[in-house]
Design a protein around this motif. Sequence first.
Motif, mmCIF file in Angstrom:
data_model
loop_
_atom_site.group_PDB
_atom_site.id
_atom_site.type_symbol
_atom_site.label_atom_id
_atom_site.label_comp_id
_atom_site.label_asym_id
_atom_site.label_seq_id
_atom_site.Cartn_x
_atom_site.Cartn_y
_atom_site.Cartn_z
ATOM 1 N N LEU A 191 9.536 123.711 70.485
ATOM 2 C CA LEU A 191 10.812 123.196 70.989
ATOM 3 C C LEU A 191 10.606 122.039 71.955
ATOM 4 N N GLY A 192 9.617 122.168 72.846
ATOM 5 C CA GLY A 192 9.361 121.101 73.810
ATOM 6 C C GLY A 192 8.937 119.808 73.142
ATOM 7 N N LEU A 193 8.057 119.918 72.149
ATOM 8 C CA LEU A 193 7.601 118.712 71.459
ATOM 9 C C LEU A 193 8.681 118.128 70.563
ATOM 10 N N LEU A 194 9.460 118.979 69.912
ATOM 11 C CA LEU A 194 10.564 118.462 69.110
ATOM 12 C C LEU A 194 11.563 117.709 69.983
ATOM 13 N N GLY A 209 10.951 116.237 72.840
ATOM 14 C CA GLY A 209 10.359 115.005 73.343
ATOM 15 C C GLY A 209 10.153 113.950 72.286
ATOM 16 N N LEU A 210 9.957 114.375 71.021
ATOM 17 C CA LEU A 210 9.591 113.423 69.977
ATOM 18 C C LEU A 210 10.741 113.040 69.056
ATOM 19 N N VAL A 211 11.641 113.961 68.772
ATOM 20 C CA VAL A 211 12.711 113.639 67.816
ATOM 21 C C VAL A 211 14.104 113.916 68.352
ATOM 22 N N GLY A 212 14.230 114.357 69.616
ATOM 23 C CA GLY A 212 15.552 114.468 70.218
ATOM 24 C C GLY A 212 16.067 115.891 70.344
ATOM 25 N N TRP A 213 17.053 116.070 71.235
ATOM 26 C CA TRP A 213 17.548 117.411 71.551
ATOM 27 C C TRP A 213 18.382 118.004 70.419
ATOM 28 N N LYS A 214 19.060 117.167 69.621
ATOM 29 C CA LYS A 214 19.888 117.702 68.548
ATOM 30 C C LYS A 214 19.041 118.426 67.511
ATOM 31 N N VAL A 215 17.945 117.780 67.115
ATOM 32 C CA VAL A 215 17.051 118.418 66.142
ATOM 33 C C VAL A 215 16.420 119.671 66.745
ATOM 34 N N ALA A 216 16.009 119.585 68.017
ATOM 35 C CA ALA A 216 15.367 120.730 68.674
ATOM 36 C C ALA A 216 16.310 121.926 68.749
ATOM 37 N N LEU A 217 17.559 121.695 69.162
ATOM 38 C CA LEU A 217 18.511 122.797 69.272
ATOM 39 C C LEU A 217 18.879 123.361 67.903
ATOM 40 N N THR A 218 19.027 122.481 66.914
ATOM 41 C CA THR A 218 19.338 122.955 65.567
ATOM 42 C C THR A 218 18.186 123.780 65.018
ATOM 43 N N TYR A 219 16.969 123.305 65.248
ATOM 44 C CA TYR A 219 15.788 124.053 64.811
ATOM 45 C C TYR A 219 15.734 125.416 65.508
ATOM 46 N N LEU A 220 16.051 125.435 66.812
ATOM 47 C CA LEU A 220 16.061 126.693 67.562
ATOM 48 C C LEU A 220 17.039 127.677 66.935
ATOM 49 N N GLY A 221 18.259 127.207 66.652
ATOM 50 C CA GLY A 221 19.261 128.098 66.087
ATOM 51 C C GLY A 221 18.873 128.656 64.735
ATOM 52 N N PHE A 222 18.421 127.780 63.848
ATOM 53 C CA PHE A 222 18.065 128.239 62.513
ATOM 54 C C PHE A 222 16.773 129.046 62.515
ATOM 55 N N GLY A 223 15.831 128.690 63.400
ATOM 56 C CA GLY A 223 14.599 129.459 63.494
ATOM 57 C C GLY A 223 14.862 130.889 63.951
ATOM 58 N N LEU A 224 15.731 131.044 64.957
ATOM 59 C CA LEU A 224 16.096 132.382 65.411
ATOM 60 C C LEU A 224 16.830 133.145 64.314
ATOM 61 N N PHE A 225 17.673 132.436 63.563
ATOM 62 C CA PHE A 225 18.392 133.090 62.469
ATOM 63 C C PHE A 225 17.418 133.651 61.440
ATOM 64 N N VAL A 226 16.410 132.851 61.066
ATOM 65 C CA VAL A 226 15.420 133.316 60.091
ATOM 66 C C VAL A 226 14.684 134.536 60.637
ATOM 67 N N ALA A 227 14.265 134.493 61.908
ATOM 68 C CA ALA A 227 13.518 135.608 62.498
ATOM 69 C C ALA A 227 14.364 136.875 62.552
#
Length: 329
Positions: A132-135, A137-155
Amino acid sequence: MAALLLWGLVYSQLVPFSEWVVSLAHIDPTSQLGEALSFFIYDTPKVLMLLTLVVFGMGVVRSFFSPEKTRALLAGKREGGGNVLAAGLGILTPFCSCSAVPMFIGFVSAGVPLGVTFSFLISAPMVNEVALGLLFGLVGWKVALTYLGFGLFVAIAAGWVIGRLHLENWLEEWVRNIRASAAELPPENVTVIDRIKAGIEAVREIVGKVWPWIIAGIAIGALIHGYVPSDLLASVMGQGAWWSVPAAVLIGIPMYSNAAGIIPVVQALLAKGAALGTVLAFMMSVIALSLPEMIILRKVLSPRLIAVFVGVVGTGILAVGFLFNALFN
């Protein structure tokens, strides 16, 4: 505070530093070699500095947790709420293939339901603070938060499905025979100095182990950035290629990397026009379904249970990839 200010000062000078190094080599910065070299020189210290800052901060946070406390929190929790709690704890708790076996045994011996345990095992490597920290820093908070949401959903969803299947008998026999033992919790009188030391130790332990993978990942990203034609990559991993998401997952599974090593590759793929969902599906499969991790987990899971785990998690990753591509097309 002085160290943080120094970190910020150095970080702000990375762009001119990379330009200066390329100019010293008398390389055209617009050439393929120049673009690849600039990417590598800029991203290497950038990713390492971001990683160090994130790992130090989370090392301090982790001083409030421990494997024993985590097991105590999860033990006896029912499915549903337990899956949510386990996935949330996975973000803050270190987990990698080398710690898979003792963590899994510890959870099973503490009476944690199998599905809840899998929610933790999926979340910890895939939605950890490094990713999450690298996402961010490198590609922006929107991608990081979206990844967080979908990653938690998968888990959460994958753990719940595995729990509903009641596959406890598919654990290796010696694991099923383990008796729960009382966990000894660490002392509560941990000082601020102790927590800072924990952060420094986390940097030494984690960054010290993963930096070769980071440099390897950045080098691959630099080659992609400088030499891979955008049209070719977009045709393979673009929104128009419906088969790109399952292909990305199949390519990612046999690879061995971690979040820190694979995110520079993700950054380069996105910069070349690859579809976001396809790239994130590739990243998730590398982190959460790596073949080396499966080999280590074979010590405690039967082949049938590993197949179910890969099938359920892989299905969730495919769904995330297709959904991301549909949302961001």
